[in-house]
Design an enzyme around this catalytic site. Structure first.
Site, PDB file in Angstrom:
ATOM      1  N   LYS A  35      19.319  66.960   9.114  1.00 10.55           N
ATOM      2  CA  LYS A  35      19.420  68.055   8.155  1.00 10.55           C
ATOM      3  C   LYS A  35      18.507  67.722   6.977  1.00 10.55           C
ATOM      4  CE  LYS A  35      21.630  71.992   7.405  1.00 10.55           C
ATOM      5  NZ  LYS A  35      23.095  72.000   7.181  1.00 10.55           N
ATOM      6  N   HIS A  36      17.566  68.599   6.683  1.00 14.65           N
ATOM      7  CA  HIS A  36      16.627  68.392   5.584  1.00 14.65           C
ATOM      8  C   HIS A  36      15.923  67.042   5.690  1.00 14.65           C
ATOM      9  CE1 HIS A  36      18.074  72.080   3.959  1.00 14.65           C
ATOM     10  NE2 HIS A  36      19.276  71.604   3.680  1.00 14.65           N
ATOM     11  N   ASN A  59      16.475  56.007  -1.683  1.00  8.63           N
ATOM     12  CA  ASN A  59      17.144  54.773  -1.269  1.00  8.63           C
ATOM     13  C   ASN A  59      18.104  55.079  -0.123  1.00  8.63           C
ATOM     14  OD1 ASN A  59      16.093  52.801  -3.153  1.00  8.63           O
ATOM     15  ND2 ASN A  59      17.234  53.860  -4.757  1.00  8.63           N
ATOM     16  N   HIS A 103       9.512  57.566   1.639  1.00  4.37           N
ATOM     17  CA  HIS A 103       9.505  58.484   0.504  1.00  4.37           C
ATOM     18  C   HIS A 103       9.040  59.876   0.921  1.00  4.37           C
ATOM     19  CE1 HIS A 103       9.125  54.746  -2.209  1.00  4.37           C
ATOM     20  NE2 HIS A 103      10.374  55.155  -2.164  1.00  4.37           N
TER      21      HIS A 103
END
Length: 521
Positions: free
Chosen positions: A272-273, A415, A521
């Protein structure tokens, strides 16, 4: 002058699909056809009159065909401005060329086939790109076609304009042509870059796979381009049903299939996302899906499901119980497809096989004014490389779960904190600015799991926890211990490692260092 009648065409193609039909229609319109090598032979065999380029230039093809079109009579014919170069045309007996049809040596396909270096180099086209660029530059007078898919458009253009091409059409074809030569050069440059330690220049190219309705948000335009590689995944997958994939669907589906490819046992990842909300391995895909779903039943709604084996009917029925955007797997049984057929909005994709997580490739990220380029994270952790840094060592079962959680953490945005037990995630904290916050979120998710499946305690009890980077302070580690974790895997390398190790010992945790991190990231 806008409309230019096509009186003379030069045709030289590697891809012969559609060649004969195109040339026959041109010949029927009275167009003189110039050609070379295999293209000329194919046209003659079809009974179409062809003039050899060597007859035009007065020079034979030489050096095994390496030199045949690199001649002033060819490039003069392509580049001549009819209203400014009439004297040169007459003085040097230049025959203006109104149409160039060229596609290039199959360099990309040759590289993808694993051919040796000499074969790849031999498939670098020289004359083709030179002619294409010349014709594309002279769009006022010359039309260029580089893709067989544009043959019908060319013939329709000529039919609508009494055998001529118009300037807007030629401009469109010039844009396509320069895109093709740029992509071709990018492919060659990328392949050649291995001879440089750090390439001085990089080039990237893609081919339009599909326009998208919009990007991440409705006010953003978007499209999907493929890079020509044969890496299995969303770009090579076959879609069996459902509406077209969106920008967000494509990104999330890529993330899902790359994660699930990390595992050899039957595995399922729910995304999800771009973050996993549940990942599990099991004896069957159905079992793995059930445990992945239990990790975060709320977030799984409207998610992306990836499987590393053939989708079967039992698993398909379980997935179909809630709304799912996309399911991607190497294959699917007919019975599984029949289950999904009733779900018209669900997209089912099959890839045939899975991507290799260890295969080297390049990752690029655009920033203002440039690109950040790095090797893709193909880091694989060898169990023998782990360092036990606490008084207590993990048990064999904990070690298996630590390695499982570490693989998942590699695919979680930093993180990243991942709680796992018995080959399934039970809590994931992703993308937080503080590692402590990620630990707390993952712990809360584990409490939600317990409530959903009826456990009397947090699902994180007796779990293991993976952290994608070191704990800078002991607080994040202690939050995991408070949640019930009993073993930890993390890179190590903090200035406060000694404090973190001491805190782990005091809490009775087993902890191993990987000496490798997985920032994402």
């Amino acid at each position: 002058m806008t409309a230019i009648p096509v009186k003379r065409a030069l045709i030289s193609v590697s891809e012969k699909a559609g060649l004969v039909d195109l040339a026959r229609t041109l010949a029927e319109r009275g167009v003189e056809i110039l050609s070379t090598g295999g293209s000329a032979r194919a046209l003659r065999e079809a009974g179409i009159a062809v003039r050899d380029v060597s007859d035009l230039t007065g020079h034979p093809e030489m050096m095994d065909g390496r030199v045949k079109t690199l001649h002033p009579k060819v490039h003069g014919g392509l580049l001549a401005l009819r209203d400014e170069h009439a004297a040169d045309i007459a003085a040097h007996d230049i025959a203006p060329i109104d149409l160039l049809v060229v596609n290039l040596y199959p360099f990309e396909a040759t590289v993808a086939s694993g051919a040796d270096e000499a074969t790849c180099i031999e498939n670098i086209d020289i004359g083709g790109p030179a002619m294409i660029r010349a014709a594309a530059k002279n769009q006022r007078f010359c039309c260029v076609v580089t893709d067989p898919e544009d043959y019908d458009a060319l013939l329709a253009e000529m039919a609508a304009n009494d055998g001529a091409t118009t300037l807007p059409f030629r401009q469109r074809q010039s844009a396509i042509a320069y895109g093709r030569t740029a992509a071709y050069d990018a492919a060659v440059a990328t392949w050649m870059a291995r001879f440089e330690e750090v390439p001085r220049r990089i080039a990237a190219a893609g081919r339009l796979a599909q326009p998208l309705r919009y990007g991440e948000n409705p006010h953003q335009g978007a499209a999907f381009y493929t890079d020509g590689s044969d890496r299995p995944g969303v770009a090579t997958a076959k879609q069996h049903q459902g509406k077209a994939l969106s920008y967000n669907n494509l990104g999330d589906t890529d993330a899902a299939v790359e994660l699930v490819a990390e595992f050899d046992r039957p595995a399922v990842a729910i995304i999800k996302h771009a973050n996993p909300c549940g990942v599990a391995v099991g004896e069957t895909l159905a079992a793995a899906y059930g445990r992945a779903f239990d990790c975060d039943r709320t977030s799984a709604f409207g998610g992306i499901v990836a499987l590393n084996g053939t989708l079967d009917e039992q698993t398909a029925r379980a997935i179909a119980e809630i709304f799912t955007e996309v399911v991607i797997a190497p294959d699917a049984t007919d019975a599984a497809k029949a289950v999904f057929a009733a779900k018209k909005n669900l997209r089912l994709l099959t890839t045939g096989t899975l991507p290799d997580p260890k295969a080297p490739r390049r990752a690029m990220k655009q920033v203002a004014g440039g690109w950040l380029v790095q090797d893709h994270d193909t880091g694989v952790l060898r169990p023998s490389a782990l360092r036990v840094v606490t008084k207590r060592a993990p048990t064999d079962d904990q070690m298996r779960d630590l390695l499982f959680a570490w693989r998942v953490a590699k695919h979680v945005k930093s993180n990243a904190i991942v709680y796992a037990r018995d080959g399934a995630t039970v809590g994931i904290g992703a993308g937080q600015m503080s590692r402590l916050d990620s630990s707390r979120i993952a712990a809360r998710k584990a409490e939600d799991v317990a409530e959903a499946i009826g456990l009397p305690h947090s699902a994180a009890r007796d779990s293991v926890v993976a952290s994608d980077a070191f704990f800078p302070f002991a607080d994040g580690l202690l939050a995991a211990a408070e949640a019930g974790a009993r073993a930890v895997i993390q890179p190590g390398g903090s200035m406060r490692d000694a404090d973190v190790i001491a805190a782990a010992d005091e809490a009775g945790l087993a902890m191993v260092f990987t000496d490798m991190r997985h920032f994402r990231h």
